[in-house]
Design a protein around this motif. Sequence first.
Motif, short mmCIF file in Angstrom:
data_model
loop_
_atom_site.label_atom_id
_atom_site.label_comp_id
_atom_site.label_asym_id
_atom_site.label_seq_id
_atom_site.Cartn_x
_atom_site.Cartn_y
_atom_site.Cartn_z
N TYR A 139 0.85 -1.19 0.00
CA TYR A 139 0.00 0.00 0.00
C TYR A 139 0.88 1.24 0.00
O TYR A 139 1.76 1.40 0.87
CB TYR A 139 -0.91 0.01 1.24
CG TYR A 139 -1.79 -1.21 1.36
CD1 TYR A 139 -2.95 -1.35 0.61
CD2 TYR A 139 -1.42 -2.23 2.21
CE1 TYR A 139 -3.74 -2.47 0.72
CE2 TYR A 139 -2.20 -3.38 2.34
CZ TYR A 139 -3.36 -3.49 1.59
OH TYR A 139 -4.14 -4.62 1.69
N ALA A 140 0.66 2.12 -0.97
CA ALA A 140 1.35 3.42 -1.00
C ALA A 140 0.49 4.42 -0.23
O ALA A 140 -0.67 4.66 -0.57
CB ALA A 140 1.55 3.88 -2.43
N ILE A 141 1.05 5.02 0.83
CA ILE A 141 0.31 5.94 1.68
C ILE A 141 1.11 7.23 1.84
O ILE A 141 2.21 7.36 1.29
CB ILE A 141 0.01 5.31 3.06
CG1 ILE A 141 1.33 4.97 3.77
CG2 ILE A 141 -0.86 4.07 2.93
CD1 ILE A 141 1.14 4.45 5.19
N GLN A 142 0.53 8.17 2.59
CA GLN A 142 1.18 9.46 2.85
C GLN A 142 1.54 10.16 1.53
O GLN A 142 2.66 10.65 1.35
CB GLN A 142 2.45 9.26 3.70
CG GLN A 142 2.22 8.71 5.08
CD GLN A 142 1.52 9.72 5.98
OE1 GLN A 142 1.62 10.91 5.77
NE2 GLN A 142 0.82 9.21 6.98
N ALA A 143 0.57 10.18 0.60
CA ALA A 143 0.77 10.86 -0.70
C ALA A 143 1.98 10.33 -1.44
O ALA A 143 2.69 11.06 -2.12
CB ALA A 143 0.89 12.37 -0.49
N GLY A 144 2.20 9.03 -1.31
CA GLY A 144 3.30 8.41 -2.03
C GLY A 144 4.64 8.56 -1.35
O GLY A 144 5.67 8.21 -1.94
N ARG A 145 4.67 9.02 -0.12
CA ARG A 145 5.93 9.18 0.59
C ARG A 145 6.25 8.00 1.50
O ARG A 145 7.30 7.98 2.14
CB ARG A 145 5.93 10.48 1.41
CG ARG A 145 5.78 11.72 0.54
CD ARG A 145 5.89 12.98 1.36
NE ARG A 145 5.62 14.15 0.55
CZ ARG A 145 6.51 14.77 -0.21
NH1 ARG A 145 7.73 14.31 -0.27
NH2 ARG A 145 6.17 15.84 -0.92
N GLU A 146 5.35 7.02 1.58
CA GLU A 146 5.61 5.82 2.37
C GLU A 146 4.97 4.63 1.67
O GLU A 146 3.87 4.72 1.12
CB GLU A 146 5.06 5.95 3.79
CG GLU A 146 5.39 4.74 4.66
CD GLU A 146 4.95 4.91 6.10
OE1 GLU A 146 5.07 3.94 6.86
OE2 GLU A 146 4.47 6.00 6.45
N LEU A 147 5.69 3.50 1.69
CA LEU A 147 5.20 2.26 1.09
C LEU A 147 5.18 1.18 2.18
O LEU A 147 6.22 0.84 2.74
CB LEU A 147 6.10 1.84 -0.07
CG LEU A 147 5.73 0.54 -0.80
CD1 LEU A 147 4.36 0.70 -1.47
CD2 LEU A 147 6.79 0.16 -1.81
N ARG A 148 3.97 0.68 2.47
CA ARG A 148 3.81 -0.40 3.44
C ARG A 148 3.75 -1.73 2.68
O ARG A 148 2.89 -1.91 1.81
CB ARG A 148 2.54 -0.21 4.25
CG ARG A 148 2.54 1.05 5.13
CD ARG A 148 3.29 0.81 6.42
NE ARG A 148 3.33 2.02 7.21
CZ ARG A 148 2.40 2.36 8.11
NH1 ARG A 148 1.35 1.56 8.30
NH2 ARG A 148 2.51 3.46 8.81
N VAL A 149 4.67 -2.64 3.01
CA VAL A 149 4.74 -3.94 2.34
C VAL A 149 4.47 -5.02 3.38
O VAL A 149 5.20 -5.12 4.37
CB VAL A 149 6.12 -4.16 1.69
CG1 VAL A 149 6.16 -5.49 0.96
CG2 VAL A 149 6.45 -3.02 0.73
N ILE A 150 3.42 -5.83 3.16
CA ILE A 150 3.07 -6.93 4.07
C ILE A 150 3.50 -8.23 3.41
O ILE A 150 3.14 -8.52 2.26
CB ILE A 150 1.55 -6.94 4.35
CG1 ILE A 150 1.14 -5.61 4.99
CG2 ILE A 150 1.18 -8.11 5.26
CD1 ILE A 150 -0.35 -5.45 5.17
#
Length: 521
Positions: free
Chosen positions: A463-474
């Motif tokens: 999931y790309a969050i924070q307007a593309g400034r963070e990427l959460r990878v599960i």
Amino acid sequence: MDSTLLLIIAGIVGIAAGFAIAKVIEKSNVSNLIKNAKKEATSILKDAKVEAENIKKDKLLQAKEKFLELKSEHEKEILSKDKKIAEVEKRTRDKESQVSSELAKAKKSADDFDIKIADYNNRIEILDKKQIELEKLHKSQVQQLEVISGLSAEEAKEQLVESLKAEAKTKAMAHIQDTLEEAKLTAQQEAKKVIINTIQRVGTEEAVENCVSVFNIESDDVKGRIIGREGRNIRALEAATGVEIIVDDTPEAIILSCFDPVRREIARLALHKLVTDGRIHPARIEEVVAKTTKQIDDEIIEVGKRTVIDLGIHGLHPELIKVVGRMKYRSSYGQNLLQHSREVSKLCGIMAAELGLNVKLAKRAGLLHDIGKVPDTESELPHAILGMQWAEKYGEKEEVCNAIGAHHDEIEMKYLISPIIQVCDAISGARPGARRQVLDSYIQRLKDLEAIAFGFNGVKSAYAIQAGRELRVIVESEKVSDEQAAKLSFEVSQKIQTEMTYPGQVKITVIRETRAVNIAK
């Protein structure tokens, strides 16, 4: 005559008698003088003998005194030399005794050394024997292990090396990640300090411009005069300015539509003059538009001169000054290009001062970095390359040209001010409200971030969050271990850096969890 002769003879006789008498007297005087001289000589000799005896006695006394003095000095010197000889003899005896003692110690040490050498040789022989026995035992144990495991020593080594390589690689990645995080922390703190200080010292108004301008009028009666008989005035105005003039039901307003802000400004000023003067007809329209165009050209040059003076930039080519002035009537993503370039110039100057670089050169490059966005004719070149070519054409320094051409990574950065221009351009463009976001490119960037994460094994979702400034990878816990999660985070970040272009930075967070689920029936 006889008497005269007699007188002569008598005279001669008298003279002869006189000479005889004189000689007698002289002889008596000489004898007296000789006697007196002999007496004086005798007296002088006597006195000389006495004086000589006295001198002789004095010299003898002096000689005796000198002899005694020399004898005394000689005796003193002999005593001194005897004393020195005695001291030397004493030191020599001491040295001899010390040398004898050292020789005795050396002999004892040599004897001890010989004993130790013999002992060492004995120990070496024992160690050699034990080494031979140990090698025999090792070979027998290796043979037994090979029989038990069913693997040869070389095969076991290969398996061990492979397992150690995998473990070492994982640990190395973790160590690299820790090292990079520590280095980034220090570098980020310093970089953030410089950037924050730079931003805090600059405040610039942001103006968002559109492709339309609204011309306000006093009453709707003016609309008819602007349109003219059968629309000839409005057609003449549109033909002269290249601007679409929209006269609709909007009360007390006329809309001027054109993508070129310069032509739109010319139309607005010309329309203002025509309405103020009251004489509106095609000939007058052409005359006013021509005068307004000349006025705008002069204003462009004046704006360029005023800008470079305000920023303290000297020696700029007149053509570049004109280009700077034209930036007033251009916008980039809704942001006024001149205001943006002025802000970038100030930011570059402050940041260059913080880093100890050439402030004037940085401000110059910051002002000129976007000159490629205001070409006279259409060009297929990127604006950074076009701006670099213009700067080279008008005699700008190589550092400035490289900074202009490299601020969007079209060419390689060769000088320290080049990354400063790039950073300050991003700072100015990333201000909230400075530019309009392009939604399609933004959404595409988020999709690309998630797609890169899904390209790795074991990734369950991203999931790309924070307007593309963070990427959460599960990730799936069965396929990815804790050590591999750190490695995966590093590899994803490296791939994003090499394959994507994005503002700021992207934080990659890998999440791994193990769930134990049971159902009670």
